[in-house]
Design a protein around this motif. Sequence first.
Motif, mmCIF file in Angstrom:
data_model
loop_
_atom_site.group_PDB
_atom_site.id
_atom_site.type_symbol
_atom_site.label_atom_id
_atom_site.label_comp_id
_atom_site.label_asym_id
_atom_site.label_seq_id
_atom_site.Cartn_x
_atom_site.Cartn_y
_atom_site.Cartn_z
ATOM 1 N N PHE A 433 0.826 -1.136 0.018
ATOM 2 C CA PHE A 433 -0.097 0.176 -0.023
ATOM 3 C C PHE A 433 0.781 1.271 0.079
ATOM 4 O O PHE A 433 0.626 2.220 -0.597
ATOM 5 C CB PHE A 433 -1.107 0.020 1.175
ATOM 6 N N ALA A 434 2.059 1.123 0.522
ATOM 7 C CA ALA A 434 2.810 2.453 0.946
ATOM 8 C C ALA A 434 3.994 2.283 -0.271
ATOM 9 O O ALA A 434 4.793 3.325 -0.123
ATOM 10 C CB ALA A 434 3.487 2.586 2.145
ATOM 11 N N TRP A 435 4.166 1.303 -0.867
ATOM 12 C CA TRP A 435 4.967 1.355 -2.006
ATOM 13 C C TRP A 435 5.165 2.554 -3.056
ATOM 14 O O TRP A 435 4.005 3.061 -3.614
ATOM 15 C CB TRP A 435 5.227 -0.018 -2.577
ATOM 16 N N VAL A 436 6.311 3.177 -2.949
ATOM 17 C CA VAL A 436 6.557 4.413 -3.786
ATOM 18 C C VAL A 436 7.107 3.637 -5.360
ATOM 19 O O VAL A 436 8.349 3.124 -5.416
ATOM 20 C CB VAL A 436 7.420 5.148 -3.366
ATOM 21 N N ARG A 437 6.223 3.896 -6.171
ATOM 22 C CA ARG A 437 6.627 3.305 -7.464
ATOM 23 C C ARG A 437 6.905 4.331 -8.535
ATOM 24 O O ARG A 437 6.763 5.604 -8.661
ATOM 25 C CB ARG A 437 5.202 2.512 -8.288
ATOM 26 N N GLY A 438 8.026 3.823 -9.365
ATOM 27 C CA GLY A 438 8.514 4.691 -10.477
ATOM 28 C C GLY A 438 7.397 4.972 -11.746
ATOM 29 O O GLY A 438 6.324 4.317 -11.722
ATOM 30 N N SER A 439 7.944 5.397 -12.859
ATOM 31 C CA SER A 439 7.039 5.875 -13.759
ATOM 32 C C SER A 439 7.043 4.691 -14.973
ATOM 33 O O SER A 439 6.175 4.642 -15.968
ATOM 34 C CB SER A 439 7.639 6.852 -14.528
ATOM 35 N N ILE A 440 8.064 3.685 -14.707
ATOM 36 C CA ILE A 440 7.963 2.627 -15.720
ATOM 37 C C ILE A 440 6.912 1.643 -15.290
ATOM 38 O O ILE A 440 6.829 1.124 -14.260
ATOM 39 C CB ILE A 440 9.278 1.950 -15.712
ATOM 40 N N ASN A 441 6.200 1.316 -16.299
ATOM 41 C CA ASN A 441 4.942 0.199 -16.445
ATOM 42 C C ASN A 441 5.577 -1.182 -16.375
ATOM 43 O O ASN A 441 6.685 -1.453 -17.103
ATOM 44 C CB ASN A 441 4.246 0.377 -17.625
ATOM 45 N N PRO A 442 5.318 -2.191 -15.396
ATOM 46 C CA PRO A 442 5.813 -3.314 -15.383
ATOM 47 C C PRO A 442 5.689 -4.175 -16.710
ATOM 48 O O PRO A 442 6.496 -4.931 -17.244
ATOM 49 C CB PRO A 442 4.918 -4.113 -14.468
ATOM 50 N N ILE A 443 4.501 -3.608 -17.615
ATOM 51 C CA ILE A 443 4.276 -4.436 -18.850
ATOM 52 C C ILE A 443 5.636 -4.013 -19.774
ATOM 53 O O ILE A 443 5.947 -4.615 -20.765
ATOM 54 C CB ILE A 443 3.138 -3.921 -19.516
ATOM 55 N N ASP A 444 6.196 -2.738 -19.615
ATOM 56 C CA ASP A 444 7.192 -2.474 -20.492
ATOM 57 C C ASP A 444 8.548 -3.150 -20.299
ATOM 58 O O ASP A 444 9.138 -3.599 -20.944
ATOM 59 C CB ASP A 444 7.397 -0.692 -20.222
ATOM 60 N N ARG A 445 8.747 -3.599 -18.766
ATOM 61 C CA ARG A 445 9.720 -4.466 -18.438
ATOM 62 C C ARG A 445 9.733 -5.769 -19.386
ATOM 63 O O ARG A 445 10.736 -6.134 -19.620
ATOM 64 C CB ARG A 445 9.970 -4.561 -17.139
ATOM 65 N N VAL A 446 8.391 -6.277 -18.980
ATOM 66 C CA VAL A 446 8.127 -7.504 -19.771
ATOM 67 C C VAL A 446 8.507 -7.564 -21.316
ATOM 68 O O VAL A 446 9.298 -8.491 -21.930
ATOM 69 C CB VAL A 446 6.683 -7.907 -19.418
ATOM 70 N N SER A 447 8.075 -6.449 -22.170
ATOM 71 C CA SER A 447 8.268 -6.511 -23.297
ATOM 72 C C SER A 447 9.971 -6.050 -23.571
ATOM 73 O O SER A 447 10.374 -6.911 -24.546
ATOM 74 C CB SER A 447 7.548 -5.104 -24.055
ATOM 75 N N ARG A 448 10.450 -5.324 -22.519
ATOM 76 C CA ARG A 448 11.956 -5.055 -22.947
ATOM 77 C C ARG A 448 12.784 -6.419 -22.839
ATOM 78 O O ARG A 448 13.675 -6.569 -23.482
ATOM 79 C CB ARG A 448 12.525 -4.151 -21.922
ATOM 80 N N PHE A 449 12.427 -7.062 -21.841
ATOM 81 C CA PHE A 449 13.231 -8.432 -21.782
ATOM 82 C C PHE A 449 12.934 -9.782 -22.214
ATOM 83 O O PHE A 449 13.350 -10.725 -22.042
ATOM 84 C CB PHE A 449 13.601 -8.680 -20.023
ATOM 85 N N ASN A 450 11.578 -9.642 -22.713
ATOM 86 C CA ASN A 450 11.068 -10.905 -23.153
ATOM 87 C C ASN A 450 10.952 -11.847 -22.251
ATOM 88 O O ASN A 450 11.020 -13.144 -22.571
ATOM 89 C CB ASN A 450 11.772 -11.346 -24.325
ATOM 90 N N GLN A 451 10.301 -11.423 -21.076
ATOM 91 C CA GLN A 451 10.147 -12.514 -20.095
ATOM 92 C C GLN A 451 9.175 -11.913 -19.068
ATOM 93 O O GLN A 451 8.879 -10.706 -18.856
ATOM 94 C CB GLN A 451 11.590 -12.649 -19.237
ATOM 95 N N HIS A 452 8.558 -12.866 -18.032
ATOM 96 C CA HIS A 452 7.732 -12.380 -17.099
ATOM 97 C C HIS A 452 8.659 -12.470 -15.874
ATOM 98 O O HIS A 452 9.257 -13.613 -15.583
ATOM 99 C CB HIS A 452 6.619 -13.308 -16.739
ATOM 100 N N PRO A 453 8.786 -11.400 -14.648
ATOM 101 C CA PRO A 453 9.732 -11.664 -13.769
ATOM 102 C C PRO A 453 9.351 -12.770 -12.713
ATOM 103 O O PRO A 453 7.870 -12.786 -12.773
ATOM 104 C CB PRO A 453 9.622 -10.241 -12.941
#
Length: 595
Positions: A433-453
Motif C-alpha cells: 500500500f505504501a510502496w512508492v513506484r516509478g513511472s516505468i510500467n511493469p508491462i514495459d519491462r516484460v516487453s523489454r526483456f521478453n520475460q515475466h519476472p
Amino acid sequence: MTTKKEQMSVVIVGHVDHGKSTIIGRLLADTGTLPEGKLAQVKSQCEKNSKPFEYAFLLDALKDEQSQGITIDAARCFFKTTMRDYIIIDAPGHVEFLKNMVTGASRAEAALLVIDAHEGVQENSRRHGYLLSMLGIKQIAVLVNKMDMVSYSEEHFHSVREKYQEFLDQIKVKPLHYIPLSARNGDNIVSFSPNMPWYKGLSVLGLLDNFEKEKERDSKPFRMFVQDIYKFTEMGDDRRIIAGTVETGTVSEGDEVIFLPSGKRTTVRSIEGFNAMPRSSVAAGYATGLTLAGQVYVKPGELMCKNGDDAPKVSSSFRANIFWVGKNPMVKNRKYKLKIGTAKVALFLDSIINIIDASSLATEESKDHIDRHDVAECVFRTLKPVAFDAIGEIETTGRFVIVDDYEISGGGIILHSEEKESIIREHVQKRNFAWVRGSINPIDRVSRFNQHPKLIMITGRETDHIQNTAARLEEDLFASGRNVYYLGVANLAVGIDSDIRHDFEDREEHIRRLGELAHLFTDAGVILIATIRDLDDNECEMLDLLIKPYEMIVIAQESADLIAAHTVVTGSDAEIYEKIKRLLYEKEVLIDYCI
C-alpha cells in the motif's frame, strides 16, 4: 527380565536459603541412595576447606554455587524408593534465577514448596506458588523447614501455614499436605521426629510415594515432538529414525501419523530403541525412535500426532499467560524466540490483556510493556504456524518458554488459539500500500526483456547439486539475452544477513530477508534464481506472500517428499536441466523459447 518401576519428576522450589538442597541431600543420605563413599568424601572436602558440612553440598555441583551458597541452575538428581524412581529437580530460589525455576518446573508432575519456619512467607514464596499454579502442576505440598529454629513450635507451624494458605486460596491452589520438618537434623524427612509428637501426617519420604503418577497421560491423544532425525548407511542399513520423547498417548507399529504444522502423513513401520528389547508400541514418558513406512521429509520441531486422535491446534496466533524474567521489559514489535517442545519460531507480542503482580495479585490494565517478574495475559503472534494444545487439554504441549537475546526470559501456558491474519500477510499489505513506484510500467519491462519476472526457487538435499543447476541456468538465460540473476543464500549470510546467526534457529529470518530481496528483483523485471536446502511448505508460503504481486516457481530437485506444492525434477544432471528449461517455457516465464 526385571519389571521397570514407574518414574516421576518432582520439582522442589522456595525462597533462597529456605533449605531445598538440604532437604534433597538429607533424603539421599538417609535412604542410602548416595554412591558408596560419597557422603564421607564431601565431609572430608568440607573439613579440608575448613567449612561446616552441609547436606546441600551433595547437590551443588557448580563451584560458584558452593562459594555463594545459592543454587543457580536447576540441578537434577535421581532418587529411588521401593515404590518408584524419582527425578528430583532442585530449582533456584533466588529472585535473579526465577527463569531457571520456570525451566526446571516445566516438566514436573508434582512439586514441593519449601518455606523457612523462622523467616516465614517471603515474596518469592508467593511468586513460586503462583508459578506452579500457572504451569498447571496440581500436586503440591508445602514443607515448613527449620522447625528447630523455632523450638519445634506447633503454634508457629500453624501460623506459617495459615498465612501462606490465605495467599494460595486467592489463586485457588490447595496443597495436598503441609509438613513441619528440620532438614539439617533429619526431622520428618524419612521417619517421624520425636521433637514434634503433635504432628500426625506424612514424612517427606511418605509424601513422595503418596503422590499419584499421571497415568492418564497414556490415555490422552498421542503427541511427540520431533527432536532429531538419524540416518544410517553402514552395512546396507537405510533407516531414517525419527527421535523424540512421547509426551502423551501411545503409538504402535502400523498407526497412521501426521506431522504438524507441515501436515505430512505416513504410517509407523517400527519402534526403535538403543540397546533395548524389541517392542511394537510405546507410551507417554518414553524416549524412542520411529521408522516410517513412507519416507516423508520432516524437520526437528514438528509435532507428531496420530490419525483419529483429537488434533492439536495449528496457528500463528494464540492467547497465553506468561511470567517475564528478562533483563529488559517485553515490548511490542520486538522479535523473540518461542520454544515449545523442540519447536523454535519467531514470536511477537501482539497485545497485553492485563498484568498481574505475582506476589500481591494486584491487576494493572494500562501498561504497554511487561516488566521483570510481571505475570501477564497476552496475545502473541508467530512468524510461521506452530502446533500446540491449550493448557486445559494437554499440559506438556501447552507450556512454552520465550528467549530474548539467547537467554530464557519468560515462560507460560497457552490458553487458546486466536484468529488473526498472519504477520507476513499483514506486513505485505502495508508494504504494498505504501510502496512508492516509478513511472516505468511493469508491462514495459516484460516487453523489454521478453520475460515475466519470477522467483525461481531451487531446493533439494544436496547443496552443491542445486547450486550447480542454478548457476548453469543463470548462465544460459543470460547468454540468450534475459535479465537474470542467481542469488545464493550463502551470499546473503556474508552480506545483509551477517548480523544474524547462521543456524537452524534463525533460518526463518534468512528466508524473510530473501523474500524481501526477491520482491525488489522481480519488481525490477528480473528473473531471480535462488537456492536453499530443504525448503518446506510453510517457508514456501512465506516467500510466496513476500514477493506479491509477483509469483514464484518452486523446483524440488530429486526430493519428492520435501514439499507438497512444487515441481519435482529427477534424472541425470542434463535431464534435470532440460526439464527446468521446458518448465520455464510452460509457465510463461520466457515469452519465446529461445534458450
